[in-house]
Design an enzyme around this catalytic site. Structure first.
Site, PDB file in Angstrom:
ATOM      1  N   HIS A 282      32.711  80.264  -2.504  1.00 23.15           N
ATOM      2  CA  HIS A 282      33.141  79.812  -3.828  1.00 23.15           C
ATOM      3  C   HIS A 282      34.363  78.905  -3.701  1.00 23.15           C
ATOM      4  O   HIS A 282      34.240  77.684  -3.759  1.00 23.15           O
ATOM      5  CB  HIS A 282      33.410  81.046  -4.686  1.00 23.15           C
ATOM      6  CG  HIS A 282      33.546  80.788  -6.149  1.00 23.15           C
ATOM      7  ND1 HIS A 282      33.400  79.564  -6.724  1.00 23.15           N
ATOM      8  CD2 HIS A 282      33.832  81.633  -7.181  1.00 23.15           C
ATOM      9  CE1 HIS A 282      33.581  79.647  -8.034  1.00 23.15           C
ATOM     10  NE2 HIS A 282      33.848  80.889  -8.330  1.00 23.15           N
ATOM     11  N   HIS A 321      24.933  71.009  -4.061  1.00 29.05           N
ATOM     12  CA  HIS A 321      25.415  71.947  -5.079  1.00 29.05           C
ATOM     13  C   HIS A 321      24.214  72.632  -5.694  1.00 29.05           C
ATOM     14  O   HIS A 321      23.166  72.018  -5.859  1.00 29.05           O
ATOM     15  CB  HIS A 321      26.202  71.189  -6.161  1.00 29.05           C
ATOM     16  CG  HIS A 321      27.060  72.073  -7.003  1.00 29.05           C
ATOM     17  ND1 HIS A 321      26.576  72.774  -8.075  1.00 29.05           N
ATOM     18  CD2 HIS A 321      28.382  72.364  -6.917  1.00 29.05           C
ATOM     19  CE1 HIS A 321      27.569  73.466  -8.611  1.00 29.05           C
ATOM     20  NE2 HIS A 321      28.668  73.241  -7.932  1.00 29.05           N
ATOM     21  N   ASP A 377      34.468  69.643  -3.727  1.00 26.51           N
ATOM     22  CA  ASP A 377      35.281  70.003  -2.564  1.00 26.51           C
ATOM     23  C   ASP A 377      35.388  68.897  -1.524  1.00 26.51           C
ATOM     24  O   ASP A 377      36.147  69.021  -0.566  1.00 26.51           O
ATOM     25  CB  ASP A 377      34.709  71.257  -1.892  1.00 26.51           C
ATOM     26  CG  ASP A 377      34.915  72.481  -2.748  1.00 26.51           C
ATOM     27  OD1 ASP A 377      36.024  72.617  -3.282  1.00 26.51           O
ATOM     28  OD2 ASP A 377      33.981  73.283  -2.887  1.00 26.51           O
TER      29      ASP A 377
HETATM   30  N1  CMC Z   1      24.168  69.513   4.448  1.00 28.30           N
HETATM   31  C1  CMC Z   1      22.923  69.355   4.948  1.00 28.30           C
HETATM   32  N2  CMC Z   1      21.806  69.832   4.353  1.00 28.30           N
HETATM   33  C2  CMC Z   1      21.976  70.493   3.204  1.00 28.30           C
HETATM   34  C3  CMC Z   1      23.248  70.688   2.616  1.00 28.30           C
HETATM   35  C4  CMC Z   1      24.363  70.163   3.288  1.00 28.30           C
HETATM   36  N3  CMC Z   1      25.589  70.325   2.785  1.00 28.30           N
HETATM   37  N4  CMC Z   1      23.106  71.380   1.465  1.00 28.30           N
HETATM   38  C5  CMC Z   1      21.802  71.622   1.321  1.00 28.30           C
HETATM   39  N5  CMC Z   1      21.110  71.073   2.373  1.00 28.30           N
HETATM   40  C6  CMC Z   1      19.669  71.053   2.539  1.00 28.30           C
HETATM   41  C7  CMC Z   1      19.149  72.407   2.984  1.00 28.30           C
HETATM   42  O1  CMC Z   1      19.123  72.484   4.393  1.00 28.30           O
HETATM   43  C8  CMC Z   1      17.793  72.426   2.365  1.00 28.30           C
HETATM   44  O2  CMC Z   1      16.949  71.603   3.160  1.00 28.30           O
HETATM   45  P1  CMC Z   1      15.400  72.044   3.413  1.00 28.30           P
HETATM   46  O3  CMC Z   1      14.774  71.962   2.060  1.00 28.30           O
HETATM   47  O4  CMC Z   1      14.896  71.067   4.396  1.00 28.30           O
HETATM   48  O5  CMC Z   1      15.459  73.447   3.939  1.00 28.30           O
HETATM   49  C9  CMC Z   1      17.995  71.713   1.027  1.00 28.30           C
HETATM   50  O6  CMC Z   1      19.098  70.815   1.265  1.00 28.30           O
HETATM   51  C10 CMC Z   1      18.320  72.636  -0.139  1.00 28.30           C
HETATM   52  O7  CMC Z   1      19.429  73.449   0.225  1.00 28.30           O
HETATM   53  P2  CMC Z   1      19.709  74.915  -0.324  1.00 28.30           P
HETATM   54  O8  CMC Z   1      20.556  75.642   0.649  1.00 28.30           O
HETATM   55  O9  CMC Z   1      18.427  75.555  -0.764  1.00 28.30           O
HETATM   56  O10 CMC Z   1      20.523  74.614  -1.660  1.00 28.30           O
HETATM   57  P3  CMC Z   1      21.411  75.665  -2.459  1.00 28.30           P
HETATM   58  O11 CMC Z   1      21.392  75.232  -3.873  1.00 28.30           O
HETATM   59  O12 CMC Z   1      21.007  77.071  -2.179  1.00 28.30           O
HETATM   60  O13 CMC Z   1      22.859  75.465  -1.807  1.00 28.30           O
HETATM   61  C11 CMC Z   1      25.072  74.791  -1.457  1.00 28.30           C
HETATM   62  C12 CMC Z   1      23.899  74.823  -2.446  1.00 28.30           C
HETATM   63  C13 CMC Z   1      26.312  74.225  -2.175  1.00 28.30           C
HETATM   64  C14 CMC Z   1      25.411  76.224  -0.993  1.00 28.30           C
HETATM   65  C15 CMC Z   1      24.702  73.904  -0.268  1.00 28.30           C
HETATM   66  O14 CMC Z   1      24.386  72.601  -0.695  1.00 28.30           O
HETATM   67  C16 CMC Z   1      25.773  73.872   0.807  1.00 28.30           C
HETATM   68  O15 CMC Z   1      25.799  74.754   1.679  1.00 28.30           O
HETATM   69  N6  CMC Z   1      26.688  72.859   0.799  1.00 28.30           N
HETATM   70  C17 CMC Z   1      27.784  72.796   1.720  1.00 28.30           C
HETATM   71  C18 CMC Z   1      28.899  73.753   1.283  1.00 28.30           C
HETATM   72  C19 CMC Z   1      29.656  73.233   0.085  1.00 28.30           C
HETATM   73  O16 CMC Z   1      30.066  72.067   0.037  1.00 28.30           O
HETATM   74  N7  CMC Z   1      29.900  74.122  -0.905  1.00 28.30           N
HETATM   75  C20 CMC Z   1      30.678  73.762  -2.108  1.00 28.30           C
HETATM   76  C21 CMC Z   1      29.913  73.973  -3.373  1.00 28.30           C
HETATM   77  S1  CMC Z   1      30.784  73.309  -4.782  1.00 28.30           S
HETATM   78  C22 CMC Z   1      32.117  74.416  -5.075  1.00 28.30           C
HETATM   79  C23 CMC Z   1      31.823  75.576  -5.980  1.00 28.30           C
HETATM   80  O17 CMC Z   1      31.088  75.414  -6.983  1.00 28.30           O
HETATM   81  O18 CMC Z   1      32.340  76.680  -5.738  1.00 28.30           O
END
Ligand code: CMC
Length: 442
Positions: A282, A321, A377
């Site tokens: 978070h 996100h 972020d």
């Molecule tokens: N880099 C590379 N690939 C990514 C990334 C990334 N940062 N984020 C998602 N993907 C890919 C993921 O591998 C998946 O690919 P595939 O369909 O081939 O398996 C696809 O995109 C969908 O990802 P997901 O994990 O299902 O998406 P999610 O909605 O569950 O995750 C997230 C969202 C924010 C956790 C994720 O994008 C992430 O880990 N980002 C990096 C960490 C980050 O910057 N977090 C800050 C969030 S904003 C602050 C807040 O609100 O608190």
């Protein structure tokens, strides 16, 4: 919408009310569930039973991926379009024209203040920035290397012991008093936590300064008689607080609402919000961005790093996100604020790496097809680092800004006649009616 749902909605719309028809294939019975605001009520599923003594159907939704837990008029997000609005006002306009305290008023009261209302609001917050001396002693009791977020969590919870009237949450006057105190004292507690980690004396608030200016004063004042914040830094910080002020039902806000639903005082509820924000999924991603940029080291290394991300070796931190499938509107504003801060403190070379990462990623099919854009972020950590903040302080900065949103959401909860104590159901997967085994026989 599924085909079935669309058909039901169309049929329902014909007689004026939208509904969902559900057939339970265990019994062959069909039920009509009303649809309101694009949702069906989970409790309406309970009438679906296989027998009279059946508990009734429940919905299973770990992590609340598709469950609305409240009705809220505070913040609107359209993740596909990259839209964020507080009380209907676009975040871009608020970041450009407003101040954090005006935004706090907007979130909490529901409308933009008149000049007289704003003056009274700012005055009230300003004269409540001091904390009881015992609280200072309480903070001194933490170990020299205590994490500032842990100190904030403990000390904001401790505030409830200083204001026993806070328990009277049904009294509007008490709610107003705690609202002002929380907004006013959060930066003081945060700055004390920072100074503690440095072994430096705590600095008292300076009521001549703005909200952000005073925070900078409590963080950085040393031997000078009067601390004078650089207006560009003061403004950049205020903008950061505005951008972090609310984000509807995120993890920490849900924690505040869930804990608040027990009827506890707002300091304890906000402490739960701080605890949730403490977690790396978070409030901690900006720290990960900074570490990533340092590891990449040079702009020339960016293409190789991106290849590694695409190969699945690691994630591009600060990208992607759960809600935004477009450029996070806050990231655009922070990118500009970062440039303003660099004008004062000199350019952080890591910004060039960040720009190059963004440029390549936004042209690359891997990121484009997955709708991965910079989030809030991606650039915020660079600003915090320029301000001389250690990474441990990053979530603390987030918490100061988010306090106004937590309060607005808590006030909405307290006034919401439909809300009761939050109490989810479970699917029990453990053993049943097992006889106790005496120790000697185990
Ligand atoms: N880099 C590379 N690939 C990514 C990334 C990334 N940062 N984020 C998602 N993907 C890919 C993921 O591998 C998946 O690919 P595939 O369909 O081939 O398996 C696809 O995109 C969908 O990802 P997901 O994990 O299902 O998406 P999610 O909605 O569950 O995750 C997230 C969202 C924010 C956790 C994720 O994008 C992430 O880990 N980002 C990096 C960490 C980050 O910057 N977090 C800050 C969030 S904003 C602050 C807040 O609100 O608190």
């Amino acid at each position: 919408m599924s085909t079935e749902t669309q058909e039901s909605a169309a049929a329902g719309a014909a007689d004026g009310a939208e509904s969902l028809s559900v057939t339970d294939n265990r019994t062959g019975k069909t039920y009509e569930l009303p649809i309101t605001d694009g949702t069906v009520r989970g409790i309406d599923l309970r009438q679906i039973k296989v027998s009279e003594d059946d508990f009734g159907l429940m919905s299973y939704d770990p992590a609340f991926m598709n469950t609305a837990s409240c009705r809220s008029a505070v913040t609107y997000i359209d993740g596909d379009a990259g839209i964020l609005e507080y009380r209907g006002y676009p975040i871009e306009q608020l970041a450009e024209h407003s101040s954090y305290l005006e935004v706090a008023f907007l979130l909490i009261k529901g409308h933009l203040p008149s000049q007289a209302e704003l003056d009274a609001w700012v005055h009230q917050v300003t004269i409540h920035t001091f904390v009881h001396e015992n609280l200072k002693d309480f903070m001194r009791g933490f170990r020299y290397d205590a994490h500032p977020m842990g100190m904030l969590l403990g000390s904001v919870g401790a505030l409830s012991t200083f204001y026993p009237d806070a328990k009277d949450i049904q009294d509007p006057a008490s709610r107003e008093a705690q609202t002002i105190r929380l907004l006013a004292k959060m930066p003081t507690l945060a700055a004390f936590a920072f100074r503690h980690s440095r072994g430096q004396p705590y600095v008292y608030p300076d009521n001549d300064l703005s909200y952000s200016g005073n925070f900078l004063n409590m963080m950085y004042k040393m031997t000078e008689l009067k601390y004078e914040p650089d207006p560009r830094v003061e403004r950049a910080l205020d903008v950061l607080f505005i951008l972090h002020a609310d984000h509807e039902q995120n993890c920490s806000t849900s924690a505040v609402r869930s804990v608040g639903s027990s009827g506890v005082d707002p300091y304890s509820a906000v402490a739960a919000g701080v605890a949730a924000l403490y977690g790396p999924s978070h409030g901690g991603a900006n720290e990960a961005v900074l570490r990533m940029l340092s590891r990449i080291e040079r702009v020339e290394n960016v293409p190789g790093f991106i290849e590694g991300v695409k190969a699945g070796n690691e994630r591009l931190m600060g990208f992607g996100h759960r809600v935004y499938k477009n450029y996070d509107p806050r990231a655009k504003i922070i990118k500009k604020a970062a440039e303003d801060v660099f004008e004062v403190f000199g350019r952080n070379p890591l910004i060039d790496i960040a720009h190059e990462l963004e440029r390549i990623a936004l042209e690359d099919d891997y990121f484009v097809s997955r709708k991965l854009y910079p989030n809030v972020d991606f650039y915020s950590g660079l600003i915090y680092e320029a301000l001389g903040l250690p990474v441990e302080m990053f979530p603390v900065m987030f918490a100061i800004g988010r306090t106004s949103g937590w309060i607005a959401q808590w006030l909405e909860l307290v006034d919401d006649k439909e809300q009761k104590i939050a109490r989810p159901r479970q699917i029990y997967t453990g053993a049943r009616t097992v006889d106790y085994v005496p120790m000697a026989q185990r």
